[in-house]
Write a protein that holds these residues in place. Structure first.
Motif, short mmCIF file in Angstrom:
data_model
loop_
_atom_site.label_atom_id
_atom_site.label_comp_id
_atom_site.label_asym_id
_atom_site.label_seq_id
_atom_site.Cartn_x
_atom_site.Cartn_y
_atom_site.Cartn_z
N MET A 1 -0.30 2.19 -3.97
CA MET A 1 0.20 1.18 -3.02
C MET A 1 -0.76 0.01 -2.96
O MET A 1 -1.97 0.19 -3.12
CB MET A 1 0.39 1.80 -1.63
CG MET A 1 -0.89 2.14 -0.91
SD MET A 1 -0.63 2.93 0.68
CE MET A 1 -0.32 4.60 0.15
N GLY A 2 -0.30 -1.18 -2.72
CA GLY A 2 -1.15 -2.34 -2.60
C GLY A 2 -1.83 -2.41 -1.26
O GLY A 2 -1.39 -1.80 -0.29
N VAL A 3 -2.92 -3.20 -1.21
CA VAL A 3 -3.66 -3.32 0.04
C VAL A 3 -2.80 -3.92 1.14
O VAL A 3 -2.89 -3.57 2.30
CB VAL A 3 -4.93 -4.18 -0.18
CG1 VAL A 3 -5.67 -4.40 1.13
CG2 VAL A 3 -5.84 -3.53 -1.20
N CYS A 4 -1.92 -4.79 0.73
CA CYS A 4 -1.09 -5.45 1.74
C CYS A 4 -0.17 -4.48 2.45
O CYS A 4 0.37 -4.79 3.51
CB CYS A 4 -0.28 -6.57 1.09
SG CYS A 4 0.91 -5.96 -0.14
N CYS A 5 0.03 -3.30 1.84
CA CYS A 5 0.92 -2.32 2.46
C CYS A 5 0.17 -1.32 3.32
O CYS A 5 0.77 -0.45 3.93
CB CYS A 5 1.70 -1.56 1.37
SG CYS A 5 2.83 -2.61 0.46
N ASP A 6 -1.16 -1.41 3.32
CA ASP A 6 -1.95 -0.43 4.05
C ASP A 6 -1.99 -0.74 5.54
O ASP A 6 -2.04 -1.91 5.95
CB ASP A 6 -3.38 -0.39 3.51
CG ASP A 6 -3.44 0.22 2.12
OD1 ASP A 6 -2.45 0.87 1.75
OD2 ASP A 6 -4.44 0.02 1.43
N LEU A 7 -1.99 0.34 6.32
CA LEU A 7 -2.12 0.23 7.78
C LEU A 7 -3.15 1.26 8.23
O LEU A 7 -3.02 2.45 7.95
CB LEU A 7 -0.78 0.49 8.47
CG LEU A 7 -0.80 0.49 10.00
CD1 LEU A 7 -1.16 -0.89 10.54
CD2 LEU A 7 0.55 0.94 10.56
N GLU A 8 -4.18 0.79 8.90
CA GLU A 8 -5.24 1.67 9.38
C GLU A 8 -4.91 2.07 10.82
O GLU A 8 -4.72 1.21 11.68
CB GLU A 8 -6.59 0.96 9.32
CG GLU A 8 -7.78 1.87 9.58
CD GLU A 8 -9.10 1.15 9.43
OE1 GLU A 8 -10.14 1.76 9.75
OE2 GLU A 8 -9.10 -0.04 9.02
#
Length: 491
Positions: A1-8
């Motif tokens: 997955m791309g960084v833009c799709c990450d949620l912390e």
């Protein structure tokens, strides 16, 4: 997955998860609302979730549900956690998903909890406990505890077969703990060990419901004593204190008549002192102890004095217990035989504390006077006073007279009366006669006559300075006269 799709996601400050934003947001209405105003998708986002049910474990279960396309195996070990975590996140299924809504599915299965087995109920309660943020939701826990209580009157053996569906979407397996370990319990107490894991908040709910269901108060008190002892000893003192105070509060809900173990009450008292329980809890416990005073032994009362005090035993505690016993006796109309047991107990206690050289005369006198009218015989009381006088040679006449005022001379045997007349440690003849002559009841007038005869006819009376006079033999006629006079009295 791309960084833009990450949620912390930070869950309760305990753990951080890095998840695919598109997958999680497709299920969670709450998370969508939180980031609705966010337009910058070029960098990762971080959301902090406070009070998440089940903590990191709960969020991990939900994440698996989402990553698995809205499918999860629901079992008694996760149904409560999934239910409240889904409600917290306002979980929904994507419009293109044919899977059943998780909240609706768990809710439907929870409606059938009355058909769950005993182990399944325990697993569900364990899950309920770790969902710290849903304490206000009492409807589900009430149903769980109601179902639990309904099983307690039956056999200790519960089938290890699951009552859950065996379909692929709702399978259940668990560690079938052997019931052999509970063989030491009786038919009515087999469940004690199984419920020790409950925290004091759930225990409070459980006991209140048991009382409302007219559950046997003796069994409830036994469980509370067992529960307090079985909690982990390595717990923090603050937690142990909270448990002890909670148990005391619950014991107060029970019938004071024959519901408690004296050993259990005094054991909690000793533990409570070491844990420094609140004054209010200590008072409540002492009221319970006082109500059972006719059931205790003198060994129960031999509690060491508080730290910093010179006297050996906590006499003030016993005086308070006597006060509470007398109050309870008036409220519940105890039989006279109970008073007889308590007077014998106090006489034995007086014999134990009399040799204490640091025990003040005022405390000893208060103990002696406490149950003086309930004694059938005052011989043992006289012996305790005699022993106290032997140790406390420094007492003045007024202190001795005050202590002796607890004695009813008409309830002394002939042998004790003769011993008293020859006892140089007791107040002088003039002081005793003066004290008795001020009393007006018929029995006291009789005592006046009796003690006057004994002192007059027994030359070995005390002089005014408390020293003994010379002994001379009593005549057979004077002995017979004393016996005849005493036998004429009717009480």
């Amino acid at each position: 997955m791309g960084v833009c799709c990450d949620l912390e996601v930070d869950v309760n400050g305990e753990a951080t998860f890095l998840v695919d934003k598109r997958i999680i947001l497709s299920f969670s209405g709450r998370l969508r609302k939180l980031i609705r105003t966010t337009t910058d998708v070029s960098r990762g986002l971080k959301i902090v979730l406070h009070g998440f049910p089940g903590g990191p474990e709960g969020f991990e279960q939900i994440a698996r549900f989402c990553y698995n396309g809205g499918r999860v195996e629901i079992t008694p070990s996760n149904i409560i956690l999934l239910h409240y975590a889904a409600r917290f996140l306002e979980l929904e299924c994507p419009t293109d998903s044919a899977e059943t809504h998780l909240i609706a599915e768990t809710k439907k299965l929870l409606q059938g909890l009355n058909f769950w087995s005993w182990p399944e109920l325990l697993l569900a309660l364990k899950q309920y406990q770790i969902c710290a943020s849903i304490r206000k939701d009492s409807s589900l826990v009430k149903k769980l505890l109601d179902s639990l209580i309904s099983r307690l009157g039956f056999t200790s053996y519960e089938s290890t077969c699951s009552s859950f569906s065996t379909s692929t979407s709702f399978r259940y397996s668990y560690d079938t703990r052997s019931h052999d370990s509970s063989s030491k319990f009786t038919r009515t107490t087999w469940w004690f060990q199984d419920l020790v894991f409950l925290n004091i908040d759930l225990i409070h709910k459980l006991i209140k419901m048991m009382v409302s269901h007219n559950f046997d108060h003796k069994i409830i008190s036994k469980f509370l004593f067992f529960y307090r002892k079985s909690r982990p000893c390595h717990s923090e003192p603050a937690q142990q204190r909270r448990i002890t105070q909670g148990v005391i509060n619950l014991l107060c809900l029970l019938d004071h008549q024959n519901s408690f173990s004296c050993d259990g009450l005094f054991d909690i008292y000793q533990v409570g002192l070491s844990l420094k329980i609140s004054r209010k809890s200590k008072h409540k416990l002492e009221v319970l102890m006082g109500s059972q005073l006719d059931q205790v032994t003198v060994s129960h009362l031999l509690i060491p004095a508080p730290r910093g005090k010179d006297y050996v035993y906590d006499v003030n505690l016993v005086l308070r217990l006597l006060k509470f016993f007398q109050i309870e006796s008036k409220l519940f109309l105890f039989q006279l035989c109970n008073f007889g047991k308590v007077t014998k107990l106090i006489d034995s206690y007086l014999m134990e504390v009399a040799p204490d050289s640091h025990l003040k005369a005022s405390k000893f006198s208060a103990l002696a006077m406490a149950m003086s009218h309930s004694r059938e015989s005052h011989d043992k009381l006289y012996q305790a006073i005699d022993l106290y006088f032997q140790v406390h040679v420094e007492l003045c006449e007024d202190e001795k007279i005050r202590i002796c005022s607890a004695l009813n001379y008409s309830k002394l045997s002939n042998e004790t009366l003769k011993h008293l007349a020859q006892n140089p440690k007791f107040p002088c003849r003039r002081a005793i006669k003066s004290r008795i002559s001020k009393q007006d009841s018929p029995i006291d007038l009789f005592c006046h006559t009796m003690i006057s005869k004994v002192l007059r006819e027994t030359p070995f009376g005390c002089t005014s300075n408390g020293n003994a006079g010379k002994r001379r033999d009593e005549s057979h006629e004077s002995k017979s006269h004393i016996i005849r006079e005493k036998s004429k009295c009717v009480f």
